[in-house]
Design a protein around this motif. Structure first.
Motif, mmCIF file in Angstrom:
data_model
loop_
_atom_site.group_PDB
_atom_site.id
_atom_site.type_symbol
_atom_site.label_atom_id
_atom_site.label_comp_id
_atom_site.label_asym_id
_atom_site.label_seq_id
_atom_site.Cartn_x
_atom_site.Cartn_y
_atom_site.Cartn_z
ATOM 1 N N VAL A 201 0.842 -1.208 0.000
ATOM 2 C CA VAL A 201 0.000 0.000 0.000
ATOM 3 C C VAL A 201 0.871 1.249 0.000
ATOM 4 O O VAL A 201 0.588 2.228 -0.706
ATOM 5 C CB VAL A 201 -0.947 -0.035 1.213
ATOM 6 N N ARG A 202 1.955 1.245 0.777
ATOM 7 C CA ARG A 202 2.849 2.398 0.814
ATOM 8 C C ARG A 202 3.510 2.611 -0.552
ATOM 9 O O ARG A 202 3.675 3.742 -1.006
ATOM 10 C CB ARG A 202 3.900 2.170 1.898
ATOM 11 N N PHE A 208 1.173 6.361 -7.224
ATOM 12 C CA PHE A 208 0.060 7.187 -7.698
ATOM 13 C C PHE A 208 0.409 8.672 -7.674
ATOM 14 O O PHE A 208 -0.020 9.447 -8.530
ATOM 15 C CB PHE A 208 -1.184 6.937 -6.842
ATOM 16 N N SER A 209 1.187 9.077 -6.679
ATOM 17 C CA SER A 209 1.544 10.498 -6.574
ATOM 18 C C SER A 209 2.490 10.928 -7.695
ATOM 19 O O SER A 209 2.532 12.111 -8.066
ATOM 20 C CB SER A 209 2.187 10.768 -5.209
ATOM 21 N N ARG A 210 3.240 9.986 -8.259
ATOM 22 C CA ARG A 210 4.186 10.314 -9.332
ATOM 23 C C ARG A 210 3.565 10.214 -10.716
ATOM 24 O O ARG A 210 3.811 11.070 -11.572
ATOM 25 C CB ARG A 210 5.400 9.388 -9.248
ATOM 26 N N PHE A 211 2.749 9.196 -10.954
ATOM 27 C CA PHE A 211 2.255 8.924 -12.302
ATOM 28 C C PHE A 211 0.741 9.059 -12.441
ATOM 29 O O PHE A 211 0.204 8.848 -13.527
ATOM 30 C CB PHE A 211 2.659 7.507 -12.736
ATOM 31 N N LEU A 234 -7.290 0.758 -3.223
ATOM 32 C CA LEU A 234 -7.656 0.907 -4.629
ATOM 33 C C LEU A 234 -9.036 1.534 -4.786
ATOM 34 O O LEU A 234 -9.274 2.349 -5.693
ATOM 35 C CB LEU A 234 -7.606 -0.452 -5.338
ATOM 36 N N LYS A 235 -9.969 1.162 -3.906
ATOM 37 C CA LYS A 235 -11.307 1.737 -3.972
ATOM 38 C C LYS A 235 -11.278 3.224 -3.652
ATOM 39 O O LYS A 235 -12.020 4.017 -4.246
ATOM 40 C CB LYS A 235 -12.220 0.988 -2.997
#
Length: 252
Positions: A201-202, A208-211, A234-235
């Motif tokens: 999860v980490r 997600f923060s990068r791409f 993910l949800k």
């Protein structure tokens, strides 16, 4: 005053001045005469006149051509019999022909904007007389190109994720978590001491923060991916979790 005697020439300079050529009467002559000069054909019975006036509603005259409104409500130009052979040749064996069947050739003629009464019969007779078409025969499944499914996505839309290891201990790390973008083949990897859901999860939050948030994450059926914490993450970000099929090398 005496007039000079001039010899009278019995022949014309143009030998074919009064020559009579074979003139083809078009199939729409009666319709064109009625629309252009309001001339009704002679010798018609009551039923023939009734049918003539019913058919003539679908035609209109625009000098020098006659046009017909066909059953599909498309207006097409009426052509004579002498023009049909050239049209058939162009739509069947021309640069854009393709040597198709009679029905396909008839549709190509309609798309070209031409019409005559035996439009659907003439292409079938023309096709049967084509030597190249008769030698070709029917196209079987063996002649078709293979149709493989293509994954349609944008860059960083779908990621595949998996663990590698365990490896010998190196600075306290035993596993490598690898994520690869299906479109650009961009690889992100991180060395980790464990392979539990918490480190996954980490890793995803940093990814997600990068791409940006992807549409889907593809993983195997490992417990570090199939758990409540992973699904909630993910949800929260609106991404879907897809599980790869067992022993499927394309998603490994």
């Amino acid at each position: 005053m005496e007039l000079d005697e001039v010899e009278i020439k019995d022949s014309f300079l143009e030998e074919q001045f009064f020559a009579i050529s074979d003139f083809e009467v078009p199939w729409f002559a009666d319709i064109a005469n009625f629309l252009a000069a309001n001339i009704i054909p002679k010798g018609l019975t009551h039923q023939q006149k009734k049918r003539f006036f019913n058919d003539v509603k679908n035609y209109f005259w625009d000098d020098p051509f006659l046009f017909c409104r066909c059953a599909d409500q498309v207006i097409r130009r009426c052509v004579t019999r002498s023009e049909t052979s050239k049209i058939l040749e162009h739509c069947y064996s021309g640069p854009t022909g393709g040597h198709y069947s009679g029905t396909k050739t008839a549709h190509k003629i309609l798309e070209s904007g031409f019409y005559w009464p035996s439009l659907f019969k003439d292409p079938n007779r023309y096709v049967t007389s084509c030597d190249k078409f008769q030698r070709t025969g029917n196209i079987s499944k063996r002649d078709e190109m293979p149709q493989n499914y293509t994954l349609s996505c944008e860059i960083f839309d779908i990621w595949g994720i998996n663990f590698m290891g365990p490896f010998p201990n190196s600075y306290g790390n035993k596993y490598i978590l690898v994520a690869i973008d299906y479109m650009s083949k961009w690889v992100e990897a991180q060395a980790l001491p464990t392979n539990d859901a918490r480190v996954v999860v980490r890793f995803l939050k940093r990814l997600f923060s990068r791409f940006g948030t992807p549409r889907a994450i593809i993983s195997d059926r490992g417990t570090h991916f199939c758990n409540t914490q992973f699904e909630k993450t993910l949800k929260k970000y609106g991404a879907h979790h897809r599980i790869a099929t067992l022993y499927h090398p394309q998603t490994n």
